[in-house]
Design an enzyme around this catalytic site. Structure first.
Site, short mmCIF file in Angstrom:
data_model
loop_
_atom_site.label_atom_id
_atom_site.label_comp_id
_atom_site.label_asym_id
_atom_site.label_seq_id
_atom_site.Cartn_x
_atom_site.Cartn_y
_atom_site.Cartn_z
N HIS A 59 0.82 -1.22 0.00
CA HIS A 59 0.00 0.00 0.00
C HIS A 59 0.86 1.26 0.00
O HIS A 59 1.85 1.35 0.73
CB HIS A 59 -0.85 0.06 1.27
CG HIS A 59 -1.91 -0.99 1.35
ND1 HIS A 59 -2.92 -1.09 0.43
CD2 HIS A 59 -2.15 -1.96 2.27
CE1 HIS A 59 -3.73 -2.10 0.78
NE2 HIS A 59 -3.27 -2.64 1.89
N ARG A 320 -7.78 -9.96 10.74
CA ARG A 320 -7.10 -8.70 11.04
C ARG A 320 -7.21 -8.44 12.55
O ARG A 320 -8.27 -8.70 13.13
CB ARG A 320 -7.76 -7.54 10.30
CG ARG A 320 -7.95 -7.75 8.80
CD ARG A 320 -8.96 -6.74 8.30
NE ARG A 320 -9.28 -6.87 6.88
CZ ARG A 320 -10.27 -7.61 6.41
NH1 ARG A 320 -11.01 -8.36 7.20
NH2 ARG A 320 -10.54 -7.61 5.12
N ILE A 344 -2.04 -4.10 14.94
CA ILE A 344 -1.52 -3.76 13.60
C ILE A 344 -2.43 -4.48 12.61
O ILE A 344 -2.20 -5.61 12.23
CB ILE A 344 -0.05 -4.22 13.44
CG1 ILE A 344 0.81 -3.78 14.63
CG2 ILE A 344 0.53 -3.72 12.11
CD1 ILE A 344 1.03 -2.31 14.78
N SER A 346 -4.94 -3.88 9.22
CA SER A 346 -4.99 -4.32 7.83
C SER A 346 -3.87 -3.80 6.94
O SER A 346 -3.94 -3.88 5.73
CB SER A 346 -6.35 -3.96 7.23
OG SER A 346 -6.61 -2.62 7.50
#
Ligand SMILES: Cc1cc2nc3c(=O)[nH]c(=O)nc-3n(C[C@H](O)[C@H](O)[C@H](O)COP(=O)(O)OP(=O)(O)OC[C@H]3O[C@@H](n4cnc5c(N)ncnc54)[C@H](O)[C@@H]3O)c2cc1C
Length: 474
Positions: A59, A320, A344, A346
């Site tokens: 990401h 998650r 912590i 996604s």
């Protein structure tokens, strides 16, 4: 190499609880700074919980909540992991992403998302009209009004990532203690004593990177403030023949429940559809459900109708570590020698190196950890298991050097005997068929091990039968 025996009588500078991608990145960073480290995990392998079962997107952090620690660490983690992956041979592909608007409301939301991206420091988004979108993704379903392009989103191999960090940590002296569950802590003495099923582990400082159990470990140290609610994500993996249907990560316009259902290529040459987002009570509920898969199928058919006719190779689910807060739960307790790196959720695959850099930075300031060395670390050269580059069996020089790389065992994924042999003898050797799959791709293809299963199991049994030293404590 035996990564299971506790180290009696030894006091480590730092014990890290949890050898997922985050704990492994932490152990790597601490050993880089000269600390003696024990990396503990309840499972028999590194990266065997959430870190093995995610969507594997690298990401940019364009859609994070601006101002959060997560937003800063995802953006930094993207740069750090991109660089590290290139040096370590971790498969990545710079596919880019298209955030597709399927109705007027979603279309109207795109400029706001571009502003949010800019607020997160990401300024490369671009609006794409319906015609261009169809040209670039000709298999997209009817009705797409346009998209926002996020050119720097990519895909990465989550398995090699965790393994590379843990391997580097072990090579730098970390003691990896697998099948070692922390069940309690004693903080009364000078050292912290972690109670485990394999005996006590003593350390001057402890870092909690226990993922789904990070709240439980936090409570062992007498702290509260967050509760992990496992948020399940189910995913469907389509056969490699589907790969030509999609070029980018196709993202939906996000909702408050998360990023939504996407279609993405994988670095192994497949196509991924998912994930769902279901809040559960059970941190072991990694099964898939009929309803979850049906919902994904329906959404997938809308995004890419041709997916309906494609063969499914496998299905899986990951959890998650979501909490009631909108950010990571990282806190420092110098008086106790304790640090929590919890919740912590996604984005942790992308942010892992930045989380480690940040945590180590604060520990250097407040808890006596040495500063980072001036020179960059030398990552281990990881066996390449991506689809975009040549595997050893397709590399004549490799086969000439060692004919075992020319003997293909898993034909679906073109995995050679040499690669399986190497994975069984690595710094962190595979000890199960699943561990082998994550290191080589053996058995994860179209036939799911139907043809190669017996040969792979035989190699595994032979490999497991080789003598190992009583203790690994470098
Ligand atoms: C469906 C899904 C999709 C995702 N997609 C992406 C994505 O595209 N990109 C991205 O960047 N991130 C993604 N993520 C998030 C990412 O996978 C996680 O943030 C990351 O894996 C968290 O790593 P971790 O090390 O904190 O946790 P884990 O991998 O869960 O590791 C924690 C470890 O702690 C161990 N442990 C727990 N309790 C104890 C104990 N008492 N004693 C010893 N050991 C213990 C566990 O065995 C485990 O191995 C996704 C997650 C899911 C579920």
């Amino acid at each position: 190499m035996n990564h299971r025996n506790a180290a009696p009588g030894r006091t480590f500078d730092i014990a890290v609880i949890g050898a997922g991608v985050v704990g492994s990145a932490l152990a790597r960073e601490f050993t880089r700074r000269g600390a003696s480290v024990a990396l503990l995990d309840a499972r028999g392998d590194v990266g065997d919980v959430t870190s093995k079962a995610n969507t594997a997107i690298l990401h940019t952090g364009f859609d994070a909540k601006p101002g959060t620690l997560e937003s800063t660490l995802v953006a930094r983690g993207y740069d750090l992991l991109s660089d590290y992956a290139a040096r370590a041979g971790i498969p990545t592909e710079p596919t880019g992403a298209l955030l597709v608007a399927w109705n007027e409301d979603e279309y109207a939301a795109l400029p706001g998302l571009a502003e949010q991206a800019a607020a997160n420091g990401y300024r490369h988004t671009r609006m794409v009209g319906a015609d261009e979108l169809r040209r670039r993704e000709p298999h997209l379903g009817p009705g797409a009004l346009g998209a926002m392009e996020v050119p720097d989103e990519g895909i990465v191999c989550p398995w090699t990532t965790t393994l590379a960090f843990a391997t580097e940590a072990v090579r730098q002296g970390a003691t990896l203690l697998l099948e070692t569950t922390v069940t309690g802590v004693d903080t009364a003495g000078e050292d912290i004593v972690l109670r485990t099923g394999r005996g006590d582990v003593r350390a001057r400082q402890v870092v909690n990177a226990a993922g789904l159990a990070s709240d439980a470990v936090h409570r062992m140290f007498g702290h509260g403030g967050f509760t992990v609610t496992p948020r399940r994500g189910q995913l469907i993996v389509f056969d490699k023949l589907a790969r030509s249907l999609v070029d980018h990560v196709l993202l939906p316009v996000p909702t408050k429940m998360g990023k939504g259902v996407l279609v993405a290529p994988t670095v192994y040459g497949n196509v991924l559809l998912g994930p769902t987002a279901e809040d559960l009570d059970d941190p072991t509920a990694t099964g898939t459900t009929e309803e979850g898969l049906a919902m994904l199928r329906e959404k997938g058919a809308r995004i890419l109708p041709a997916l309906r006719d494609e063969e499914v190779t496998t299905i899986y689910a990951g959890l998650r570590a979501a909490t009631e807060h909108g950010d990571y739960q990282i806190s420092f307790h110098p008086e106790q020698g304790y640090v929590c790196v919890g919740g912590i959720r996604s984005t942790g695959l992308t942010s892992s190196l930045a989380v480690a850099e940040y945590v180590a930075g604060v520990m250097a300031e407040k808890m006596g950890l040495r500063p980072a060395p001036e020179t960059a670390s030398e990552p281990p050269a990881m066996p390449y298991i991506g689809q975009a580059g040549p595997r050893p069996s397709a590399d004549p020089a490799c086969v000439a050097r060692d004919p075992a790389y020319g003997e293909v065992v898993c034909f679906c994924e073109r995995v050679s005997r040499g690669e399986i042999r190497d994975a069984l003898a690595g710094d962190i050797p595979a000890t199960t068929a699943e561990g082998l799959r994550r290191r080589t791709r053996a058995g994860m293809g179209r036939c799911q091990g139907f043809f190669c299963g017996a040969a792979v199991r035989r190699m595994l049994e032979d490999g497991a039968g080789t003598p190992v030293p009583a203790e690994v404590a470098r």
